[in-house]
Design an enzyme around this catalytic site. Structure first.
Site, mmCIF file in Angstrom:
data_model
loop_
_atom_site.group_PDB
_atom_site.id
_atom_site.type_symbol
_atom_site.label_atom_id
_atom_site.label_comp_id
_atom_site.label_asym_id
_atom_site.label_seq_id
_atom_site.Cartn_x
_atom_site.Cartn_y
_atom_site.Cartn_z
ATOM 1 N N HIS A 17 0.838 -1.204 0.000
ATOM 2 C CA HIS A 17 0.000 0.000 0.000
ATOM 3 C C HIS A 17 0.873 1.254 0.000
ATOM 4 O O HIS A 17 0.576 2.229 -0.688
ATOM 5 C CB HIS A 17 -0.897 0.042 1.251
ATOM 6 C CG HIS A 17 -1.918 -1.048 1.327
ATOM 7 N ND1 HIS A 17 -2.154 -1.771 2.469
ATOM 8 C CD2 HIS A 17 -2.786 -1.527 0.395
ATOM 9 C CE1 HIS A 17 -3.121 -2.640 2.253
ATOM 10 N NE2 HIS A 17 -3.527 -2.523 0.997
ATOM 11 N N LYS A 41 -16.409 -7.295 11.445
ATOM 12 C CA LYS A 41 -16.158 -7.656 12.849
ATOM 13 C C LYS A 41 -14.803 -8.328 13.030
ATOM 14 O O LYS A 41 -14.302 -8.443 14.135
ATOM 15 C CB LYS A 41 -17.282 -8.563 13.358
ATOM 16 C CG LYS A 41 -18.595 -7.818 13.493
ATOM 17 C CD LYS A 41 -19.599 -8.584 14.322
ATOM 18 C CE LYS A 41 -20.933 -7.868 14.376
ATOM 19 N NZ LYS A 41 -21.629 -7.864 13.066
ATOM 20 N N ARG A 90 -2.326 -6.540 -8.237
ATOM 21 C CA ARG A 90 -1.277 -7.525 -8.003
ATOM 22 C C ARG A 90 -1.365 -8.597 -9.080
ATOM 23 O O ARG A 90 -0.897 -8.415 -10.177
ATOM 24 C CB ARG A 90 -1.405 -8.142 -6.601
ATOM 25 C CG ARG A 90 -0.933 -7.232 -5.493
ATOM 26 C CD ARG A 90 -1.479 -7.627 -4.162
ATOM 27 N NE ARG A 90 -2.933 -7.481 -4.156
ATOM 28 C CZ ARG A 90 -3.693 -7.546 -3.086
ATOM 29 N NH1 ARG A 90 -3.159 -7.808 -1.918
ATOM 30 N NH2 ARG A 90 -4.988 -7.371 -3.171
ATOM 31 N N SER A 128 -3.029 -7.546 3.128
ATOM 32 C CA SER A 128 -3.310 -7.331 4.555
ATOM 33 C C SER A 128 -3.703 -8.654 5.199
ATOM 34 O O SER A 128 -3.295 -8.969 6.309
ATOM 35 C CB SER A 128 -4.461 -6.336 4.720
ATOM 36 O OG SER A 128 -4.104 -5.085 4.201
HETATM 37 P P1 ADP Z 1 -9.884 -3.586 -0.408
HETATM 38 O O1 ADP Z 1 -10.381 -4.067 0.918
HETATM 39 O O2 ADP Z 1 -10.644 -2.452 -0.994
HETATM 40 O O3 ADP Z 1 -9.544 -4.659 -1.396
HETATM 41 P P2 ADP Z 1 -7.136 -3.321 0.420
HETATM 42 O O4 ADP Z 1 -6.832 -2.542 1.637
HETATM 43 O O5 ADP Z 1 -6.951 -4.796 0.502
HETATM 44 O O6 ADP Z 1 -8.539 -2.875 -0.026
HETATM 45 O O7 ADP Z 1 -6.299 -2.742 -0.805
HETATM 46 C C1 ADP Z 1 -6.519 -1.469 -1.329
HETATM 47 C C2 ADP Z 1 -5.980 -1.400 -2.737
HETATM 48 O O8 ADP Z 1 -4.569 -1.631 -2.713
HETATM 49 C C3 ADP Z 1 -6.551 -2.423 -3.702
HETATM 50 O O9 ADP Z 1 -6.647 -1.821 -4.981
HETATM 51 C C4 ADP Z 1 -5.515 -3.524 -3.715
HETATM 52 O O10 ADP Z 1 -5.530 -4.229 -4.933
HETATM 53 C C5 ADP Z 1 -4.246 -2.687 -3.584
HETATM 54 N N1 ADP Z 1 -3.144 -3.463 -3.016
HETATM 55 C C6 ADP Z 1 -3.152 -4.208 -1.877
HETATM 56 N N2 ADP Z 1 -1.955 -4.781 -1.662
HETATM 57 C C7 ADP Z 1 -1.146 -4.398 -2.699
HETATM 58 C C8 ADP Z 1 0.207 -4.690 -3.087
HETATM 59 N N3 ADP Z 1 0.973 -5.507 -2.362
HETATM 60 N N4 ADP Z 1 0.680 -4.113 -4.229
HETATM 61 C C9 ADP Z 1 -0.128 -3.314 -4.956
HETATM 62 N N5 ADP Z 1 -1.403 -3.021 -4.675
HETATM 63 C C10 ADP Z 1 -1.920 -3.552 -3.563
#
Ligand code: ADP
Length: 163
Positions: A17, A41, A90, A128
């Site tokens: 991120h 939750k 990704r 995450s």
């Molecule tokens: P959501 O719950 O909306 O999927 P995330 O917090 O998991 O949100 O991720 C937010 C954004 O960041 C999404 O577009 C996801 O694809 C991107 N993202 C998450 N991890 C990575 C990573 N390692 N490299 C690039 N983009 C990422």
């Protein structure tokens, strides 16, 4: 002035991120990293905690703001006068969901454009959810998250482990 919004759950904010945030901040005049307030939750951190950790991680990026939003992203975009949604991609597995989301947002707010930034190869495996799983099984996550996030995750388990 182009203001973009990078929305997500960020529970927690990972180095993947952070990489998208850094690269996005170099492309747009202003970047709002927006944490979705949802009622998950199983969330590890509250929206307030997430924002605090994210602010710490992006402190070196003066044109980045961290905010929370509730409800529809397109409503938040209009409120903040932004037309650019930034998302990270990704693997191919992200594509279907992201494609649907982008189409849906386009239907709801035709003025918005979704920009996809391809992950840096060294973060392509990072999510995450993965970080939380490794952490919950006692694995090392120091390389996956910014230092402030690591510290808070560790603090969270310390009382349990010593108690
Ligand atoms: P959501 O719950 O909306 O999927 P995330 O917090 O998991 O949100 O991720 C937010 C954004 O960041 C999404 O577009 C996801 O694809 C991107 N993202 C998450 N991890 C990575 C990573 N390692 N490299 C690039 N983009 C990422």
């Amino acid at each position: 002035m182009t203001r973009a919004v990078y929305p997500g759950s960020f529970d927690p904010f990972t180095n993947g991120h952070l990489d998208i945030t850094q690269r996005g901040s170099a492309l747009f005049d202003e970047l709002i990293v927006a944490v979705l307030v949802n009622t998950d939750k199983n969330a590890m951190f509250s929206v307030e905690e997430r924002q605090m950790m994210m602010r710490e991680a992006v402190v070196h990026l003066p044109n980045v703001r961290v905010m929370a939003f509730e409800g529809l992203l397109v409503d938040f975009m209009r409120l903040r006068q932004s037309r650019v949604i930034l998302r990270g991609l990704r693997a191919l597995s992200d594509f279907e969901y992201e494609f649907q989301l982008a189409q849906m947002n386009k239907q709801l707010a035709p003025e918005t454009e979704t920009f996809f930034m391809v992950t840096d190869a060294k973060y392509s495996y990072l999510s995450s959810r993965g970080v939380k799983e490794v952490f919950n099984f006692g694995g090392a996550i120091q390389e996956f998250v910014p230092p402030g996030v690591f510290r808070r995750m560790r603090e969270r388990v310390l009382p349990k482990r010593t108690g």
